[in-house]
Design an enzyme around this catalytic site. Structure first.
Site, short mmCIF file in Angstrom:
data_model
loop_
_atom_site.label_atom_id
_atom_site.label_comp_id
_atom_site.label_asym_id
_atom_site.label_seq_id
_atom_site.Cartn_x
_atom_site.Cartn_y
_atom_site.Cartn_z
N ASN A 1 -7.21 -0.01 6.72
CA ASN A 1 -7.07 1.22 7.52
C ASN A 1 -6.91 2.37 6.54
O ASN A 1 -5.85 2.53 5.93
CB ASN A 1 -5.85 1.10 8.44
CG ASN A 1 -5.61 2.39 9.22
OD1 ASN A 1 -6.43 3.30 9.20
ND2 ASN A 1 -4.47 2.44 9.90
N LYS B 1 -6.82 5.45 7.14
CA LYS B 1 -6.09 6.59 7.73
C LYS B 1 -6.82 7.89 7.39
O LYS B 1 -8.04 7.90 7.34
CB LYS B 1 -4.62 6.58 7.27
CG LYS B 1 -3.97 5.21 7.52
CD LYS B 1 -2.48 5.20 7.35
CE LYS B 1 -1.96 3.78 7.62
NZ LYS B 1 -0.52 3.68 7.57
N HIS C 1 -2.17 2.19 17.05
CA HIS C 1 -1.46 2.25 15.77
C HIS C 1 -0.17 3.05 15.96
O HIS C 1 -0.14 4.02 16.72
CB HIS C 1 -2.35 2.89 14.70
CG HIS C 1 -1.78 2.71 13.33
ND1 HIS C 1 -0.77 3.50 12.84
CD2 HIS C 1 -2.05 1.79 12.36
CE1 HIS C 1 -0.44 3.09 11.63
NE2 HIS C 1 -1.20 2.05 11.31
N GLU D 1 1.15 5.24 14.28
CA GLU D 1 1.01 6.68 14.01
C GLU D 1 0.40 7.40 15.22
O GLU D 1 0.73 8.55 15.49
CB GLU D 1 0.18 6.88 12.73
CG GLU D 1 0.99 6.48 11.51
CD GLU D 1 0.19 5.90 10.36
OE1 GLU D 1 -1.03 6.10 10.31
OE2 GLU D 1 0.81 5.23 9.50
N GLU E 1 2.57 -4.70 13.12
CA GLU E 1 2.90 -3.78 12.04
C GLU E 1 4.29 -3.19 12.28
O GLU E 1 4.43 -2.20 13.01
CB GLU E 1 1.89 -2.63 11.98
CG GLU E 1 0.46 -3.06 11.74
CD GLU E 1 -0.37 -1.93 11.14
OE1 GLU E 1 -0.91 -2.15 10.05
OE2 GLU E 1 -0.44 -0.85 11.73
N GLY F 1 3.86 2.06 4.92
CA GLY F 1 3.88 3.14 3.94
C GLY F 1 5.21 3.30 3.23
O GLY F 1 5.44 4.29 2.55
N SER G 1 2.84 -2.34 4.16
CA SER G 1 3.04 -2.52 2.71
C SER G 1 2.51 -3.86 2.20
O SER G 1 3.07 -4.45 1.27
CB SER G 1 4.51 -2.33 2.33
OG SER G 1 4.93 -1.01 2.66
P1 13P Z 1 0.52 0.48 4.45
O1 13P Z 1 -0.21 -0.77 3.97
O2 13P Z 1 0.17 1.69 3.62
O3 13P Z 1 1.98 0.25 4.60
O4 13P Z 1 -0.05 0.81 5.92
C1 13P Z 1 -0.11 -0.20 6.87
C2 13P Z 1 -0.82 0.30 8.06
O5 13P Z 1 -0.32 1.17 8.78
C3 13P Z 1 -2.15 -0.24 8.34
O6 13P Z 1 -2.60 0.12 9.60
#
Ligand code: 13P
Length: 262
Positions: free
Chosen positions: A9, A11, A101, A103, A173, A179, A219
């Site tokens: 992803n 983003k 997601h 976010e 997740e 992150g 992560s």
């Molecule tokens: P990170 O791997 O940067 O923690 O992000 C995970 C994520 O949100 C994938 O959709």
């Protein structure tokens, strides 16, 4: 069908040249390494780069390597300024779409009902939804994480027929791991994935539960991918930061191959 999946992803990151180069590098890696059929690799570039990235996937990789949107709307067309229809994703060659997601839930207030509509529309369009679920830190600390994730599935997925549900991929997740550099321990990931599978078995049946692909995200990186992917109920990863560089992403793919072979 239960697959092993390494999904990236991206983003809201990278410019067009970087997106092209990264897709090219992953494609080259896949051309040079014969992946078993059970493993799929997916990238989720930002919307403006999707069509271009699709074009960098060579014929020899098109059953292994797929592209997905990071989001979609609930309608096929119309006066919805700024939105992307699942039909449009399909039209440019996407096979997958991320839905729910954390976010999107947090910054865009996406509700359970809205996500259920998106899932319906994606399935109608023959896109594979990768449905994201996961709890925030305070929920984990209160010990109600399983109930929280259960509600997310119940409210946005459990209206689906068996046939439709079997086309959905789930990504667990935990928000506190996204992150942050803090990864769920392999046991925490395994416990939640097993709980999800049990929940699906109770709602549908054990055959559907056994055949559901459940990814871990948060992560995930080369240093921890093996311990996560070797858990019996973890079918791969949805990778954020470590998917933005070809070397770390392809290393995670190679770890997946190693885990599958052992
Ligand atoms: P990170 O791997 O940067 O923690 O992000 C995970 C994520 O949100 C994938 O959709």
């Amino acid at each position: 069908m239960r697959y092993k999946i390494v999904a990236g992803n991206w983003k809201m990151n990278l410019n067009q040249n970087q997106a092209t180069q990264l897709t090219h590098d992953i494609n080259k890696y896949l051309s040079n390494n014969n992946l078993p059929k059970q493993i799929k690799v997916v990238i989720h570039p930002p919307a403006p780069y999707l069509a271009n990235c699709v074009n960098y996937i060579s014929e020899d990789n098109n059953t292994t390597f797929g592209v997905g949107g990071q989001n979609c709307y609930t309608q096929a067309s119309g006066a919805y300024t700024g939105e992307t229809a699942p039909e449009m994703l399909k039209d440019i060659g996407c096979q997958y779409v991320l839905i729910g997601h954390s976010e999107r839930r947090k910054y865009f207030n996406e509700s359970h009902d809205f996500l259920a509509e998106k899932v319906n529309k994606a399935l109608e369009t023959r896109l594979t939804p990768i449905f994201c679920c996961g709890e925030a830190l305070e929920i984990r600390e209160a010990g109600t994480h399983e109930a929280h994730v259960e509600t997310q599935l119940r409210e946005s997925l459990f209206h689906l027929s068996k046939d439709d549900f079997s086309k959905v991929i789930i990504a667990y997740e935990p928000v506190w791991a996204i992150g942050t550099g803090v990864t769920a321990t392999p046991d925490q990931a395994q416990d939640m994935h097993a709980a999800l599978r049990k929940l699906i078995a109770n709602q549908y049946d054990s055959n559907i539960a056994e055949n559901t692909t459940i990814l871990y995200g948060g992560s995930c990186k080369p240093a921890n991918a093996e311990s996560l992917f070797s858990q019996p109920d973890v079918d791969g990863g949805l990778i954020g930061g470590a998917s933005l560089k070809a070397d770390s992403f392809t290393e995670i793919i190679s770890i997946m191959m190693k885990c599958l072979a052992s």
